[in-house]
Design a protein around this motif. Structure first.
Motif: not given
Ligand SMILES: *Cc1c(COP(=O)(O)O)cnc(C)c1O
Length: 353
Positions: A79-81, A106, A109, A150, A154, A179, A181-182, A206, A208-209, A217
């Motif tokens: 995951g990017s986490d 998010y 952080y 970000c 988010n 970041d 993610a989207y 990521t 994930s979305k 992950r």
């Molecule tokens: C969902 C989300 C992530 C999480 O990503 P993973 O790869 O699922 O850990 C990271 N940054 C933001 C802003 C998100 O909304």
């Protein structure tokens, strides 16, 4: 001038990482008696008895070709986490160094920084959810190692202005983590193409979305080779399972399926906006460049509870700075969105009598 050595915690520079069995011998042919694996196979029909490639080279080559970044400038995390956590650990000495966050943003952080006892400096976004550039620049101290941006953000859903982001990256001598993610929902706005220009830039993405692989992950960090080497040094040796590596490698060519879903979700989002706009309880729908909407409603907590009662779960962000009265709603599939609107309509009727 940005100097990575000054940004890293001093002991990280001299750290000897764990040398895994597959670090010492990287070939694929041979009799492998170096990792105490089960030589007979596994309890499944698949050969999961072998440890995965610690650096995921084969998968990185594929990501490299779709993202136009050399494989050596890609880090893969659980995951990017995981990347967020490693970046903080690599740079911030606990109870001493600082991270700048731009709330509302998010939550991970802050959680990661708190876990490592790293000081948080919060510079809120403007009421339009953009960067307050002078305030961010003013908040930088000699202890500031990281700034998280970000975009799309988010929980607000909007892209940050490119010029503002670039000003921060240019004027700060620490690392700027962007970041994304989207970003698959607004791909032309990626900062990945700016990696050559800025040595202090880390871009997170990521699977994930938009790719629909949250359960596997897999997150990506794009950065200079030097930064990626540091993250590799800190990560658990086998952080990405064989299952994840193989499945993503096999289906990453199916980028058309991802693009189709993105198109569908974006058009469903427009439809959802139209329906929400007609509801008297909806006071504002914030502009969204992502797959979710930040919606201001009258009496957010009651609306939230009413939805839960109808077994529709959204995110109550009404207590978050600048998000007062707001719910964050992911765009669902057509049927889910219809049920959401129906439930909100029934709430509207209840409160209007
Ligand atoms: C969902 C989300 C992530 C999480 O990503 P993973 O790869 O699922 O850990 C990271 N940054 C933001 C802003 C998100 O909304």
């Amino acid at each position: 001038m940005f100097d990575l050595k000054k940004i890293l915690r001093p002991h990280i520079l001299t750290l000897t990482p764990y040398a895994s069995a597959r670090d010492e011998y990287a070939g694929t042919e041979g009799i492998f008696l170096d990792a105490n694996e089960n030589p007979l196979g596994s309890v499944t029909p698949q050969p999961y008895n072998r440890y995965p490639d610690p650096y995921q080279w084969s998968l990185k080559e594929k990501i490299s070709s779709i993202r136009n970044v050399p494989a050596k400038q890609i880090f893969l995390g659980n995951g990017s986490d995981e990347a967020i956590d490693l970046i903080i650990r690599a740079t911030c000495t606990p109870a001493q160094d600082e991270v700048i966050l731009l709330p509302p943003t998010y939550g991970m952080y802050e959680v990661s920084a708190n876990i490592h006892e790293v000081r948080l400096v919060k510079v809120p976004l403007t009421p339009q959810f953009q960067i307050d550039v002078p305030a961010v620049l003013k908040a930088i101290t000699p202890r500031t190692k990281l700034i998280f941006l970000c975009s799309p953000n988010n929980p607000t859903g909007n892209l940050l202005r490119k010029e503002d982001m670039q000003q921060i990256i240019k004027q700060f001598n620490g690392l700027v983590v962007v970041d994304e993610a989207y970003i698959d929902f607004a791909p032309e706005h990626t900062f990945v193409s700016k990696l050559q220009e800025y040595e202090n830039l880390v871009v997170l993405q990521t699977f994930s979305k938009a790719w629909g692989l949250a359960g596997l992950r897999l997150g990506m960090a794009f950065a200079s080779e030097e930064i990626v080497q540091v993250l590799n040094k800190l990560k658990p040796p086998y952080n990405i399972s064989i299952l994840t590596q193989e499945v993503v490698e096999k289906y990453i060519d199916n980028i058309a399926a991802k693009d189709r879903m993105v198109t569908q979700i974006l058009s469903d989002k427009q439809l959802l906006i139209q329906h929400l706009q007609q509801l008297p309880i909806v006071e504002k729908i914030h502009p969204s460049d992502a797959n979710f909407l930040l919606v201001k409603v009258s009496d957010a907590s009651s609306v939230y509870r009413h939805l839960v009662n109808d077994r529709i779960i959204v995110r109550d962000r009404s207590k978050v700075i600048l998000c007062e009265g707001c719910l964050r709603i992911s765009v669902g599939n057509g049927e889910e969105n219809n049920q959401l609107v129906t439930s909100l309509k029934s709430f509207s009727k209840m409160v209007s009598v």
